[in-house]
Write an enzyme that holds these catalytic residues in place. Structure first.
Site, PDB file in Angstrom:
ATOM      1  CG  HIS A  60      42.693  49.694  59.746  1.00  0.00           C
ATOM      2  ND1 HIS A  60      43.496  50.099  58.821  1.00  0.00           N
ATOM      3  CD2 HIS A  60      41.801  50.607  60.242  1.00  0.00           C
ATOM      4  CE1 HIS A  60      43.205  51.542  58.643  1.00  0.00           C
ATOM      5  NE2 HIS A  60      42.336  51.762  59.733  1.00  0.00           N
TER       6      HIS A  60
ATOM      7  CG  ASP B 288      44.412  47.795  56.727  1.00  0.00           C
ATOM      8  OD1 ASP B 288      43.130  47.694  57.020  1.00  0.00           O
ATOM      9  OD2 ASP B 288      45.106  48.583  56.805  1.00  0.00           O
TER      10      ASP B 288
ATOM     11  CB  SER C  63      43.896  54.832  59.620  1.00  0.00           C
ATOM     12  OG  SER C  63      42.451  54.582  59.029  1.00  0.00           O
TER      13      SER C  63
END
Length: 315
Positions: free
Chosen positions: A275, A243, A159
């Protein structure tokens, strides 16, 4: 008709003003979340709780900020790859320890976990400029250690960490052997329209065709799409197709940009990956993918005795 047009213009103007106000007031709280709701900034556990061999490391960022990190080893003399792990935007490194415990077992590696400024035990306040300095300080520390194979340092970012890691890899082709990017955004500019949909008409990254009139307000643009194409090292892209935070198209765009300039790119999708749990839902396939990538691009160097033995067998 005139009044209708005037009302429309006032409405658009109101949205722009509201968007500007939200960006100015809330953007750091949206991008950087060192403390999860209901928890404290301090670490809830340390690696010893999971029976991991570790070292508390204290660093100074180039601008003087005191930083904390954990260096976790598979075993004291492990010369396997060392993964410099950059976390997501929320919580602290303690929340990633269970994943790291499995990572050590599956990949036979060491892991260096940095707390960005303002996170965990690190001092300061997070910003793109500051975290970039923090990441460089962590890499410089690893590169100077004598107890690891410094030719096998791999940057792994998830991320926000993927954005951080891409910058570090681009800036240090002589220190970083490879890059792993998981569930990362093309840029915060593009994510603004995902988090606050009405902003997509006023903010966007390099691929955005709109007016971009509010881009100047974004203090941490983290434009990964503009950095990834300059990374020369091998890159592994890990994309969770479920995600819920970052649209998977972002990872596809990053891969396309990188692969246009770098023939050592690998893109792997995990159909059930969300995610934060792609590493978990991906199961053995996830870890096998990383292990094969490391074996190919960050191989263990044979010592002279091993090479001589191989030569004798070959003869």
């Amino acid at each position: 008709m005139v009044s209708y047009v005037s009302a429309l213009l006032y409405g658009v103007g109101g949205l722009v003003v509201a968007g500007m106000a939200l960006l100015v007031a809330l953007q750091e709280r949206l991008v950087y979340v060192p403390v999860l709701p209901g928890l404290t900034k301090s670490y809830s556990i340390n690696p010893a709780r999971l029976r991991l061999t570790y070292e508390d490391v204290w660093l100074r960022s180039p601008d003087g900020v005191r930083l904390h990190a954990w260096f976790i080893k598979l075993f004291p003399d492990c010369r396997g790859p060392t993964l410099l792990f950059f976390q997501e935007n929320a919580g602290n490194i303690a929340h990633r320890l269970e994943m790291v415990r499995i990572m050590l077992q599956k990949l036979q590696c060491n892991v260096f976990m940095l707390s960005y400024r303002g996170y965990g035990a690190s001092e300061g306040f997070p910003s793109q400029h500051g975290i970039t300095k923090d990441a460089q300080a962590a890499l410089d520390h690893l590169s100077q250690r004598t107890d690891i194979d410094t030719s096998r340092i791999v940057v792994f970012g998830r991320s926000l960490g993927g954005a951080v890691g891409s910058v570090v890899a681009k800036n240090n082709p002589d220190k970083v052997a490879a890059l792993i990017v998981e569930n990362t955004f093309t840029s915060i500019l593009d994510m603004a329209g995902v988090l606050l949909p009405f902003l997509k008409y006023f903010i966007g990254g390099s691929a955005f065709k709109g007016p971009k009139i509010l881009n100047f307000l974004v203090r941490s643009p983290w434009s990964t799409i503009d950095v990834i194409g300059e990374v020369k090292q091998p890159i592994l892209f890990l994309s969770g197709l479920q995600d819920e935070m970052i649209p998977p198209i972002h990872m596809q765009m990053l891969y396309a940009k990188a692969a246009a300039h770098n023939r050592q790119c690998v893109f792997v999708e995990f159909p059930n990956g969300m995610h934060m749990d792609t590493w978990l839902s991906g199961g053995d396939h996830y870890w096998r993918t990383i292990k094969e990538f490391l074996k190919k691009h960050v191989p263990e160097e044979q010592d002279d005795e091993s090479r001589n033995d191989t030569d004798v067998v070959a003869k």
